[in-house]
Motif scaffolding. Structure first.
Motif, PDB file in Angstrom:
ATOM      1  N   THR A  14       0.826  -1.206   0.000  1.00 33.32           N
ATOM      2  CA  THR A  14       0.000   0.000   0.000  1.00 33.32           C
ATOM      3  C   THR A  14       0.863   1.259   0.000  1.00 33.32           C
ATOM      4  N   TRP A  34       0.556   4.076  -2.876  1.00 33.56           N
ATOM      5  CA  TRP A  34       0.219   5.485  -2.630  1.00 33.56           C
ATOM      6  C   TRP A  34       1.326   6.410  -3.157  1.00 33.56           C
ATOM      7  N   VAL A  54      -1.358  14.442   5.556  1.00 37.49           N
ATOM      8  CA  VAL A  54      -2.291  13.475   6.137  1.00 37.49           C
ATOM      9  C   VAL A  54      -1.665  12.863   7.378  1.00 37.49           C
ATOM     10  N   SER A  55      -2.458  12.695   8.449  1.00 37.22           N
ATOM     11  CA  SER A  55      -2.031  11.924   9.621  1.00 37.22           C
ATOM     12  C   SER A  55      -2.587  10.522   9.467  1.00 37.22           C
ATOM     13  N   PHE A  56      -1.680   9.538   9.405  1.00 36.48           N
ATOM     14  CA  PHE A  56      -2.104   8.159   9.126  1.00 36.48           C
ATOM     15  C   PHE A  56      -1.564   7.243  10.210  1.00 36.48           C
ATOM     16  N   SER A  57      -2.486   6.512  10.837  1.00 41.08           N
ATOM     17  CA  SER A  57      -2.092   5.552  11.868  1.00 41.08           C
ATOM     18  C   SER A  57      -2.295   4.139  11.332  1.00 41.08           C
ATOM     19  N   ALA A  58      -1.208   3.367  11.361  1.00 41.14           N
ATOM     20  CA  ALA A  58      -1.280   1.973  10.904  1.00 41.14           C
ATOM     21  C   ALA A  58      -1.269   0.995  12.068  1.00 41.14           C
ATOM     22  N   ARG A  72       7.191   4.708   1.909  1.00 42.41           N
ATOM     23  CA  ARG A  72       6.848   5.402   3.161  1.00 42.41           C
ATOM     24  C   ARG A  72       7.646   6.698   3.276  1.00 42.41           C
ATOM     25  N   TRP A 106       3.268  13.674   5.082  1.00 45.16           N
ATOM     26  CA  TRP A 106       2.448  12.754   5.890  1.00 45.16           C
ATOM     27  C   TRP A 106       3.119  12.509   7.232  1.00 45.16           C
ATOM     28  N   ILE A 113       3.119   9.482   9.817  1.00 45.39           N
ATOM     29  CA  ILE A 113       2.743   8.063   9.843  1.00 45.39           C
ATOM     30  C   ILE A 113       3.208   7.447  11.156  1.00 45.39           C
ATOM     31  N   ASP A 137       3.295   3.708  13.134  1.00 47.62           N
ATOM     32  CA  ASP A 137       3.154   2.279  12.832  1.00 47.62           C
ATOM     33  C   ASP A 137       4.055   1.480  13.768  1.00 47.62           C
TER      34      ASP A 137
END
Length: 727
Positions: free
Chosen positions: A1, A5, A15-19, A31, A40, A42, A44
């Motif tokens: 992914t 992206w 974007v704030s992205f939590s994995a 990444r 971003w 991120i 994780d």
């Protein structure tokens, strides 16, 4: 992914992205792209990659030389690829030995020189990382897998370190072998770690290998002439028979063209675009004009492209002359005075610059040879003449007489006769003083070699320039002469020829001063102030099947009529370690003793002195040497050993078939054939009807040399005798 992206043409920024606890590995570049380019944030579980699958070998980082997997010897158990203990690479190699009392356990990687296109004289770069954290890691680069023949080595400490070295590939070898030890020199189990191996041929590319004459006889194929080296003379009559000749450059397969530049009494520049590469061209070999008498310099440059294009190899320069010998011109080599063995012109190594024939400084001949080094800091500069044994029909066990005159008036002249061009392997040597003197020696040709090489030094062991002068070289196969060594009278132990040390000059077989035998041995030192000059004969215990605790009988006759003759039996060739010794009086006397073989030694060495403890020159005389392993005999006698002389072999020496027979009927069931280092080379059962009639042993498939025949009967009784195969 992450990868998908990051590859999109447009993407929402910041974007704030939590994995959650998800991890990444291959997606790391994507990444990072999202973070750096699109801002971003991120969260994780971090980076987590599966463990690297490492192979259990050590690959070369230079793809031009593909190395095979290694093998184990001397007790090495296994090699294990590891990704957890490396020095910056994905995988390293752990060389492991789990057993005690195996201090030389190792992993060996062979570099096959011919297969890799590597030639003698090439410059080879070697680099490797080592870590001795769980053992003593040691790297060695050895010749033909022979112990103690390394040309580069490194013992690593605790923790990773790097070793790099550039070496010159020696002559007369087929492999260079990488030895990686698990716990070098230690009797305990251990692990050596190795990483980032790099083997690079710095000389790879177009290369000139040699230059030789070719001779054109009308109506005949091209005739191969002699090889030219720097300083050679071409005699149009002697070397070309009065016919036309040309010079040919012999190159490796990468060479596509050769540029020649000849200067001197004739000037000629040309490029040859097809092998074989000729100075004047193939058509002129039969029709062109020969070079006139005079002095010349030839420069030869190989290229990997046509018409002198592409990458150039090293340019070689040869200075040579054309002239008829006998008209004031001496050849720039040293011919053998025995016509049966025609020797090639020599070559230079270790810094030797040139060899010049001279008619003004000889020892009674028309021409002598000056071996010259013009440079400082080259103490081993020399001129080498190879005696190819097979070409001259010389086999192991033959006795070879060698004589040469030397003069050290302008340098330290030294002669050595060495095995397969290997340093420190000489079986005869002489350092000459100021003024002419003669050296003569008869040697027994060793087994398992292809050449004996004459080394003539310019200024031996000295860091300054110098000149050694040599004359009257004689090399011949000795017939009906006493050998210049001392043979063991017990055929169960075959001893090698001895060597000299501490100033010993020569050993001379004699039939005129013996103690009842056909031949005795004179150990001679011609010089003063050398009180420990001696001749040494090594008894290799493992090769002879001798173990610690065995009872060894030693007997020898000595005579001090012209010096102080002294015998010592020493351990591992260490001074003052003798087990037994005897200083002989004037006139013949006998010494006999039985000793117990000590632990933790590899050799027992017989030392025979010329004039023990005396500063004056002298000669010790020795005869009737006997070395016998009584423990081996006793072991056999416990089973009722027969007299060894009860076994006979005829003919001996044999060529293709040897008849094995016994003086009395003997129920032999098996015959064994061993080589002189204890290896079993043949085994055969004996039919019942042949046990009393004798057995024809087929030996045509065995190489020439010396063997031991061991016969065992059904009760376990043993018979043993030496067989020589000679063709």
């Amino acid at each position: 992914t992450l990868i998908g992206w990051a590859s999109l043409s447009s993407l929402q920024p910041n974007v704030s992205f939590s994995a959650g606890n998800s991890t990444y590995c291959a997606g790391e570049p994507g990444r990072q792209e999202l973070v750096d380019t699109y801002g971003w944030q991120i969260t994780d579980g971090g980076k987590e990659c599966p463990a690297e699958e490492c192979t259990n070998d050590l690959a070369n980082e230079d793809p031009a030389i593909i190395l095979p997997s290694g093998t184990f010897t001397a007790g090495g158990d296994f090699a294990l690829g590891t990704s957890t203990e490396t020095f910056g690479s994905p995988c390293a190699l752990a060389v492991i030995n789990e057993d005690a009392n195996q201090p030389w356990a190792r992993y060996q990687i062979a570099i096959d020189l011919a297969a890799q296109g590597i030639s003698s004289g090439d410059e080879l770069f070697i680099g490797i990382d080592g870590n001795g954290v769980e053992g003593t890691a040691r790297f060695e680069l050895v010749q033909d897998s022979r112990p103690n023949s390394w040309i580069a080595s490194k013992t690593f400490g605790d923790g990773w370190s790097r070793y790099e070295q550039t070496v010159t590939v020696p002559a007369n070898i087929t492999t260079l072998d990488i030895w990686l030890f698990s716990n070098f020199g230690d009797d305990t189990a251990g692990i050596g770690l190795y990483d980032n191996l790099s083997v690079v041929n710095l000389s790879a590319g177009p290369k000139l290998e040699s230059v030789n004459m070719v001779i054109g006889i009308p109506g005949e194929p091209i005739v191969e002439g002699k090889t030219l080296v720097d300083g050679s003379n071409i005699d149009p009559i002697k070397d070309a028979g009065g016919y036309n000749f040309d010079l040919r450059a012999n190159t490796n397969e990468l060479t596509q063209s050769v540029v020649f530049q000849l200067t001197g009494d004739v000037t000629w520049d040309t490029t040859d675009n097809a092998a074989p590469f000729y100075l004047f061209g193939e058509e002129t070999i039969f029709e062109g004009a020969n070079l006139p008498e005079g002095n010349y310099q030839l420069q030869i440059t190989p290229y990997d492209g046509v018409a002198g294009s592409g990458n150039a190899g090293s340019t070689e320069t040869l200075d040579f002359t054309v002239g008829i010998v006998g008209q004031g011109e001496c050849p720039n080599d040293l011919a053998n005075e025995e016509a049966e063995i025609v020797l090639p012109a020599g070559t230079f190594t270790a810094g030797g610059d040139r060899a010049i024939g001279t008619s003004t400084n000889t020892n009674g001949s028309l021409c002598a040879l000056e071996v010259i080094n013009d440079d400082d800091s080259q103490p081993w500069a020399r001129y080498q003449i190879a005696i190819d044994l097979e070409t001259h029909g010389i086999v192991a066990g033959d006795r070879l007489f060698v004589g040469v005159d030397g003069n050290g008036a302008r340098g330290t002249a030294r002669f050595e006769l060495v095995k397969d061009g290997r340093p420190n392997s000489w079986i005869a040597s002489k350092t000459f003083g100021d003024g002419w003197s003669r050296y003569e020696q008869t040697v027994t040709v060793p087994e398992n070699i292809t050449t004996l090489d004459i080394w003539l030094f310019s200024n031996f062991g000295n860091d300054t320039a110098g000149v050694g002068i040599y004359d009257n070289l004689t090399v011949r196969v000795a017939q009906g002469e006493c050998p210049d060594d001392l043979i063991n009278e017990d055929t169960g132990i075959i001893l090698p020829s001895g060597t000299f040390t501490a100033g010993g000059d020569r050993a001379v077989g004699t039939s005129s001063e013996t103690n009842g035998s056909d031949c005795a041995l004179e150990v001679v030192n011609d010089e003063s102030a050398q009180p420990w000059a001696r001749y040494q004969i090594a008894i290799d215990l493992e090769a002879q099947g001798i173990s610690a605790g065995d009872q060894l009988f030693v007997g020898i006759d000595g005579n001090s009529s012209r010096g102080t003759a002294r015998f010592e039996l020493v351990q591992d060739s260490r001074p003052n370690s003798w087990l037994v010794s005897k200083t002989f009086d004037a006139g013949w006397s006998r010494f006999e003793v039985t000793v117990t073989v000590p632990d933790n030694i590899e050799t027992l060495d017989i030392w025979l002195f010329s004039n023990f403890g005396d500063d004056a020159p002298g000669t010790g005389i020795y005869d009737n040497l006997t070395v016998a392993n009584l423990s081996a005999n006793n072991s056999a006698k416990s089973n009722g050993t027969k007299d060894l002389d009860g076994l006979s072999i005829y003919p001996n020496p044999a060529e293709s078939v040897a008849k094995i027979a016994f003086k009395t009927p003997t129920d032999i069931s098996i015959l064994y054939v061993y080589d002189m280092v204890g290896g079993l080379v043949a085994k055969t059962a004996v039919d019942e009807d042949r046990q009393t009639q004798g057995y024809n042993l087929d030996v045509h498939g065995l190489p020439v040399g010396t063997y031991i025949i061991l016969a065992t009967n059904e009760q376990g009784q043993q018979f043993r005798k030496q067989l020589v195969i000679k063709r």
